[in-house]
Enzyme design. Structure first.
Site, PDB file in Angstrom:
ATOM      1  N   TYR A   1     -12.766  -0.677 -35.119  1.00 54.15           N
ATOM      2  CA  TYR A   1     -13.270  -2.004 -34.747  1.00 54.15           C
ATOM      3  C   TYR A   1     -13.589  -2.818 -36.006  1.00 54.15           C
ATOM      4  O   TYR A   1     -13.180  -3.965 -36.162  1.00 54.15           O
ATOM      5  CB  TYR A   1     -14.531  -1.886 -33.866  1.00 54.15           C
ATOM      6  CG  TYR A   1     -15.318  -3.172 -33.842  1.00 54.15           C
ATOM      7  CD1 TYR A   1     -14.841  -4.265 -33.137  1.00 54.15           C
ATOM      8  CD2 TYR A   1     -16.513  -3.316 -34.566  1.00 54.15           C
ATOM      9  CE1 TYR A   1     -15.544  -5.471 -33.145  1.00 54.15           C
ATOM     10  CE2 TYR A   1     -17.207  -4.506 -34.582  1.00 54.15           C
ATOM     11  CZ  TYR A   1     -16.714  -5.582 -33.865  1.00 54.15           C
ATOM     12  OH  TYR A   1     -17.400  -6.776 -33.891  1.00 54.15           O
TER      13      TYR A   1
ATOM     14  N   LYS B   1     -11.993  -6.449 -38.054  1.00 55.79           N
ATOM     15  CA  LYS B   1     -12.689  -7.622 -38.598  1.00 55.79           C
ATOM     16  C   LYS B   1     -12.308  -7.834 -40.062  1.00 55.79           C
ATOM     17  O   LYS B   1     -12.071  -8.955 -40.496  1.00 55.79           O
ATOM     18  CB  LYS B   1     -14.205  -7.461 -38.465  1.00 55.79           C
ATOM     19  CG  LYS B   1     -14.712  -7.447 -37.023  1.00 55.79           C
ATOM     20  CD  LYS B   1     -14.470  -8.769 -36.316  1.00 55.79           C
ATOM     21  CE  LYS B   1     -14.973  -8.760 -34.888  1.00 55.79           C
ATOM     22  NZ  LYS B   1     -14.489  -9.910 -34.102  1.00 55.79           N
TER      23      LYS B   1
ATOM     24  N   SER C   1     -18.482  -9.754 -38.604  1.00 53.72           N
ATOM     25  CA  SER C   1     -19.598  -8.832 -38.376  1.00 53.72           C
ATOM     26  C   SER C   1     -20.087  -8.263 -39.701  1.00 53.72           C
ATOM     27  O   SER C   1     -19.298  -8.084 -40.643  1.00 53.72           O
ATOM     28  CB  SER C   1     -19.083  -7.691 -37.495  1.00 53.72           C
ATOM     29  OG  SER C   1     -19.990  -6.619 -37.493  1.00 53.72           O
TER      30      SER C   1
HETATM   31  P1  NAD Z   1     -18.161  -9.804 -25.387  1.00 53.00           P
HETATM   32  O1  NAD Z   1     -17.307  -8.623 -25.094  1.00 53.00           O
HETATM   33  O2  NAD Z   1     -19.344 -10.057 -24.537  1.00 53.00           O
HETATM   34  O3  NAD Z   1     -17.272 -11.131 -25.410  1.00 53.00           O
HETATM   35  C1  NAD Z   1     -15.918 -11.122 -25.808  1.00 53.00           C
HETATM   36  C2  NAD Z   1     -15.133 -11.867 -24.738  1.00 53.00           C
HETATM   37  O4  NAD Z   1     -13.760 -11.904 -25.119  1.00 53.00           O
HETATM   38  C3  NAD Z   1     -15.210 -11.172 -23.377  1.00 53.00           C
HETATM   39  O5  NAD Z   1     -15.570 -12.125 -22.396  1.00 53.00           O
HETATM   40  C4  NAD Z   1     -13.786 -10.654 -23.157  1.00 53.00           C
HETATM   41  O6  NAD Z   1     -13.428 -10.659 -21.785  1.00 53.00           O
HETATM   42  C5  NAD Z   1     -12.966 -11.614 -23.994  1.00 53.00           C
HETATM   43  N1  NAD Z   1     -11.699 -11.089 -24.494  1.00 53.00           N
HETATM   44  C6  NAD Z   1     -11.494  -9.915 -25.146  1.00 53.00           C
HETATM   45  N2  NAD Z   1     -10.204  -9.813 -25.505  1.00 53.00           N
HETATM   46  C7  NAD Z   1      -9.577 -10.942 -25.081  1.00 53.00           C
HETATM   47  C8  NAD Z   1      -8.240 -11.425 -25.178  1.00 53.00           C
HETATM   48  N3  NAD Z   1      -7.279 -10.726 -25.779  1.00 53.00           N
HETATM   49  N4  NAD Z   1      -7.951 -12.634 -24.628  1.00 53.00           N
HETATM   50  C9  NAD Z   1      -8.918 -13.364 -24.008  1.00 53.00           C
HETATM   51  N5  NAD Z   1     -10.197 -12.951 -23.896  1.00 53.00           N
HETATM   52  C10 NAD Z   1     -10.514 -11.761 -24.436  1.00 53.00           C
HETATM   53  O7  NAD Z   1     -18.605  -9.690 -26.919  1.00 53.00           O
HETATM   54  P2  NAD Z   1     -19.689 -10.516 -27.732  1.00 53.00           P
HETATM   55  O8  NAD Z   1     -20.825  -9.621 -28.015  1.00 53.00           O
HETATM   56  O9  NAD Z   1     -19.917 -11.828 -27.109  1.00 53.00           O
HETATM   57  O10 NAD Z   1     -18.907 -10.692 -29.101  1.00 53.00           O
HETATM   58  C11 NAD Z   1     -18.138 -11.855 -29.382  1.00 53.00           C
HETATM   59  C12 NAD Z   1     -17.467 -11.686 -30.723  1.00 53.00           C
HETATM   60  O11 NAD Z   1     -18.448 -11.443 -31.722  1.00 53.00           O
HETATM   61  C13 NAD Z   1     -16.501 -10.503 -30.785  1.00 53.00           C
HETATM   62  O12 NAD Z   1     -15.396 -10.880 -31.573  1.00 53.00           O
HETATM   63  C14 NAD Z   1     -17.317  -9.429 -31.473  1.00 53.00           C
HETATM   64  O13 NAD Z   1     -16.491  -8.517 -32.154  1.00 53.00           O
HETATM   65  C15 NAD Z   1     -18.138 -10.261 -32.429  1.00 53.00           C
HETATM   66  N6  NAD Z   1     -19.388  -9.598 -32.835  1.00 53.00           N
HETATM   67  C16 NAD Z   1     -20.237  -9.141 -31.883  1.00 53.00           C
HETATM   68  C17 NAD Z   1     -21.394  -8.491 -32.254  1.00 53.00           C
HETATM   69  C18 NAD Z   1     -22.342  -7.916 -31.224  1.00 53.00           C
HETATM   70  O14 NAD Z   1     -23.106  -7.027 -31.572  1.00 53.00           O
HETATM   71  N7  NAD Z   1     -22.338  -8.388 -29.983  1.00 53.00           N
HETATM   72  C19 NAD Z   1     -21.695  -8.333 -33.622  1.00 53.00           C
HETATM   73  C20 NAD Z   1     -20.820  -8.835 -34.558  1.00 53.00           C
HETATM   74  C21 NAD Z   1     -19.640  -9.468 -34.158  1.00 53.00           C
HETATM   75  C1  WQD Z   2     -29.128  -0.324 -33.739  1.00 54.43           C
HETATM   76  C2  WQD Z   2     -30.070   0.797 -34.149  1.00 54.43           C
HETATM   77  C3  WQD Z   2     -29.089   2.977 -33.935  1.00 54.43           C
HETATM   78  C4  WQD Z   2     -28.660   2.849 -29.562  1.00 54.43           C
HETATM   79  C5  WQD Z   2     -23.400  -2.251 -33.839  1.00 54.43           C
HETATM   80  C6  WQD Z   2     -22.042  -2.261 -34.481  1.00 54.43           C
HETATM   81  C7  WQD Z   2     -21.896  -3.455 -35.368  1.00 54.43           C
HETATM   82  C8  WQD Z   2     -22.230  -4.740 -34.618  1.00 54.43           C
HETATM   83  C9  WQD Z   2     -23.530  -4.662 -33.897  1.00 54.43           C
HETATM   84  C10 WQD Z   2     -20.236  -5.725 -33.763  1.00 54.43           C
HETATM   85  C11 WQD Z   2     -29.401   1.898 -34.965  1.00 54.43           C
HETATM   86  C12 WQD Z   2     -30.221   2.817 -32.955  1.00 54.43           C
HETATM   87  C13 WQD Z   2     -28.945   2.522 -30.877  1.00 54.43           C
HETATM   88  C14 WQD Z   2     -29.391   3.893 -28.936  1.00 54.43           C
HETATM   89  C15 WQD Z   2     -30.624   4.195 -30.975  1.00 54.43           C
HETATM   90  N1  WQD Z   2     -21.278  -5.032 -33.604  1.00 54.43           N
HETATM   91  N2  WQD Z   2     -29.909   3.188 -31.569  1.00 54.43           N
HETATM   92  N3  WQD Z   2     -30.356   4.526 -29.676  1.00 54.43           N
HETATM   93  O1  WQD Z   2     -25.054   0.227 -34.793  1.00 54.43           O
HETATM   94  O2  WQD Z   2     -26.450  -1.535 -35.978  1.00 54.43           O
HETATM   95  O3  WQD Z   2     -24.374  -2.189 -34.868  1.00 54.43           O
HETATM   96  O4  WQD Z   2     -23.585  -3.468 -33.107  1.00 54.43           O
HETATM   97  O5  WQD Z   2     -19.760  -6.157 -34.767  1.00 54.43           O
HETATM   98  O6  WQD Z   2     -20.587  -3.459 -35.831  1.00 54.43           O
HETATM   99  O7  WQD Z   2     -21.898  -1.079 -35.242  1.00 54.43           O
HETATM  100  O8  WQD Z   2     -26.278  -1.577 -33.485  1.00 54.43           O
HETATM  101  O9  WQD Z   2     -27.636  -1.624 -31.437  1.00 54.43           O
HETATM  102  O10 WQD Z   2     -25.913   0.217 -31.724  1.00 54.43           O
HETATM  103  O11 WQD Z   2     -27.977   0.236 -33.130  1.00 54.43           O
HETATM  104  O12 WQD Z   2     -31.498   4.812 -31.590  1.00 54.43           O
HETATM  105  O13 WQD Z   2     -29.146   4.249 -27.781  1.00 54.43           O
HETATM  106  O14 WQD Z   2     -30.525   1.441 -32.947  1.00 54.43           O
HETATM  107  O15 WQD Z   2     -29.049   4.272 -34.459  1.00 54.43           O
HETATM  108  O16 WQD Z   2     -30.359   2.371 -35.886  1.00 54.43           O
HETATM  109  P1  WQD Z   2     -25.544  -1.134 -34.869  1.00 54.43           P
HETATM  110  P2  WQD Z   2     -26.922  -0.695 -32.343  1.00 54.43           P
END
Ligand code: NAD
Ligand code: WQD
Length: 340
Positions: A149, A153, A124
């Protein structure tokens, strides 16, 4: 390749399953359904026209993880499984360290024992911490985060680098996602947060569909063009394609042990720009009010994208308008998310 997708029932994993199948790979999924619903799977099977074997267990169960690798041929792993809610991680840090690190340990052990040598890992932009200048570049030395969190990572990236250095033949692609949004163009799969959404796009979508009254815009006084935060939103279908590209790149470059790539668009979009784009896409006015800043938020986050473009041959193609239109198609067809 036969690819094990951990967390394949989740938001990004489910879209990547479709991209892999579309590219001719075979897929098997492991998911505990801790943050997803099993009803996503028949939709993936219908969209792809293929049967998807699913193993429902927690990867931290080392015996089950080991048995899966003993029973199945696996050529590569894409590791999405993990907990991802920033706020929750500050309240339950141990759950986050246990789940995110524990699942990776069990996976790496099983991969080592069964000589599976290719891993794509979901990282991330949060690993760039609070002090890095934008746009974020991959070759930054010191990674950090402002929440547990994010630290999971940072720690997993370090663990993967150490293990790769000690394991000749192991190849690890670390993909640092910016802000994934949007949904598959079919409207059949998309983001389905449990409870009140933490993230901007699902919150806007739930306001549009009538599940929430109004969006709170966190901060209107940042040093940005309209005072609201800038983020690099990337369409989840583009993101999914980045994983297929990373697998191909590792296969074509066996000398790579571990390397990180940003997956973003390189463009910053403000909260209010996103609100207005969503109004255009949906035809629904989005009620919002500007409130105080959210703790831990940065004014701006966006990627330098050259490394992924030149090395992976991948770039994000979908626009903010596409992201909003596809989110709306999914949300309006599935106002309560997946059934079950
Ligand atoms: P998500 O929660 O939709 O998907 C994660 C999946 O992993 C879920 O289906 C959950 O049930 C499963 N899971 C969690 N722990 C588990 C375990 N111990 N064993 C088996 N299954 C397990 O999340 P997502 O948005 O699809 O994110 C996927 C990956 O990408 C995550 O590692 C997340 O940290 C990373 N990521 C997400 C974002 C985002 O904003 N969505 C941003 C950056 C990184
Ligand atoms: C985006 C913008 C908020 C909600 C997060 C995690 C990051 C990554 C992605 C996993 C910001 C604003 C949001 C709301 C708002 N995840 N906002 N009202 O914070 O950039 O990233 O998700 O790795 O680690 O921190 O994403 O979608 O929460 O926010 O005004 O109800 O929207 O302040 O400017 P963020 P977000």
């Amino acid at each position: 390749m036969r690819v094990l997708v951990t967390g394949g029932a989740g938001y990004i994993g489910s879209h990547t399953v479709l991209a892999l199948l579309d590219a001719g790979h075979e897929v098997l999924v492991v998911d505990s359904f801790a943050n997803s619903k099993p009803t996503v799977i028949p939709r993936l099977e219908e969209l792809s026209g293929q049967h998807i074997p699913v193993h429902a267990f927690d990867l931290r169960d080392a015996d089950k993880t080991e048995r899966l690798f003993a029973d199945e041929r696996i050529d590569a792993v894409i590791h999405f499984a993990g907990l991802k809610a920033v706020g929750e991680s500050t309240e339950q840090p141990l759950a986050y360290y246990e789940n995110n690190l524990g699942s990776t340990f069990a996976l790496l052990r099983a991969m080592e024992r069964h000589d599976v040598r290719t891993l794509v890992f979901s990282s991330s932009a949060t690993v760039y911490g609070e002090d890095a200048p934008v746009p974020y570049v991959e070759n930054r030395d010191h990674l950090s985060s402002s929440n547990p969190y994010g630290w999971t990572k940072v720690m997993q990236e370090q663990i993967l680098a150490d293990v790769a250095a000690a394991s000749p033949g192991l190849q690890v692609a670390i993909l640092r996602y910016f802000n994934p949004v949007g949904a598959h163009e079919s409207g059949q799969i998309g983001e389905d947060p449990q409870g009140i959404p933490n993230n901007l796009m699902p919150y806007i979508a739930q306001v549009a569909v009538g599940r929430r009254e109004r969006l709170s815009v966190f901060g209107g006084d940042y040093d940005t063009p309209d005072g609201t935060g800038l983020r690099d939103y990337i369409h989840v279908v583009d993101l999914a394609a980045g994983h297929v590209a990373a697998l191909g790149h590792l296969a074509a470059n066996p000398e790579i042990a571990v390397r990180a790539w940003n997956l973003g668009t390189g463009q910053g979009t403000s909260v209010l720009e996103m609100v207005h784009a969503f109004e255009r896409a949906s035809g629904v006015p989005i009620a919002y009010e500007i409130v105080g800043r959210r703790a831990g938020d940065l004014p701006a986050s966006y990627a330098k994208t050259e490394r992924a473009e030149t090395e992976l041959g991948w770039r994000a193609e979908r626009s903010i308008d596409d992201m909003c239109a596809d989110t709306w198609r999914w949300q309006s067809a599935n106002p309560q998310g997946f059934p079950g």
